[in-house]
Design a protein around this motif. Structure first.
Motif, PDB file in Angstrom:
ATOM      1  N   LYS A 185     -95.029  16.297 -14.300  1.00 56.48           N
ATOM      2  CA  LYS A 185     -93.788  17.199 -13.637  1.00 56.48           C
ATOM      3  C   LYS A 185     -94.283  17.904 -12.562  1.00 56.48           C
ATOM      4  O   LYS A 185     -93.889  18.126 -11.793  1.00 56.48           O
ATOM      5  CB  LYS A 185     -93.319  17.339 -14.757  1.00 56.48           C
ATOM      6  N   TYR A 186     -95.415  18.609 -13.734  1.00 56.92           N
ATOM      7  CA  TYR A 186     -96.062  19.671 -12.958  1.00 56.92           C
ATOM      8  C   TYR A 186     -96.582  19.185 -11.903  1.00 56.92           C
ATOM      9  O   TYR A 186     -96.654  20.445 -10.575  1.00 56.92           O
ATOM     10  CB  TYR A 186     -96.851  20.379 -14.029  1.00 56.92           C
ATOM     11  N   PHE A 187     -97.186  17.973 -11.790  1.00 54.00           N
ATOM     12  CA  PHE A 187     -97.514  17.570 -10.528  1.00 54.00           C
ATOM     13  C   PHE A 187     -96.826  17.288  -9.203  1.00 54.00           C
ATOM     14  O   PHE A 187     -97.107  17.889  -7.660  1.00 54.00           O
ATOM     15  CB  PHE A 187     -98.125  16.190 -10.744  1.00 54.00           C
ATOM     16  N   VAL A 222     -93.885  19.704  -9.397  1.00 54.26           N
ATOM     17  CA  VAL A 222     -93.486  20.609  -8.664  1.00 54.26           C
ATOM     18  C   VAL A 222     -94.807  21.266  -7.810  1.00 54.26           C
ATOM     19  O   VAL A 222     -93.586  21.494  -6.816  1.00 54.26           O
ATOM     20  CB  VAL A 222     -93.361  21.319  -9.879  1.00 54.26           C
ATOM     21  N   VAL A 223     -95.766  21.470  -8.177  1.00 55.71           N
ATOM     22  CA  VAL A 223     -96.901  21.812  -7.141  1.00 55.71           C
ATOM     23  C   VAL A 223     -96.700  21.049  -5.586  1.00 55.71           C
ATOM     24  O   VAL A 223     -96.408  21.794  -4.797  1.00 55.71           O
ATOM     25  CB  VAL A 223     -98.532  21.483  -8.452  1.00 55.71           C
TER      26      VAL A 223
END
Length: 88
Positions: free
Chosen positions: A2-4, A6-7
């Motif tokens: 999920k963070y990947f 977003v980034v």
């Protein structure tokens, strides 16, 4: 994961923002056609005066579209040209 995503989304937004063209500054110039004038001569004079880097045919096509006239101009006719001065 999920963070990947977003980034990756933020990186794509930043990357895209570098390639957005700034709006071009234009100067509207009204010219009254004199006897013997041609569009090419008028545009070359305006290009020199306003240091517009575009090709004269591009300026001519835009003026024809903006003023709704054909290639033939008549003395006394008023034509508005949108010139894009360079930022020098």
């Amino acid at each position: 994961m999920k963070y990947f995503l977003v980034v990756l989304g933020l990186v794509c937004c930043l990357w895209y923002s570098f390639f957005i063209d700034e709006p071009k500054q234009t100067v509207a110039v009204t010219v009254t056609v004199q006897a013997g004038d041609t569009l090419e001569e008028i545009i070359y004079d305006l290009k020199e005066t306003y240091d517009d880097q575009r090709d004269w045919r591009e300026i001519c096509a835009q003026a024809e579209k903006d003023n709704a006239f054909s290639r033939f101009i008549l003395p006394g006719q008023h034509i508005i040209f949108n010139m894009e001065p360079s930022g020098k």
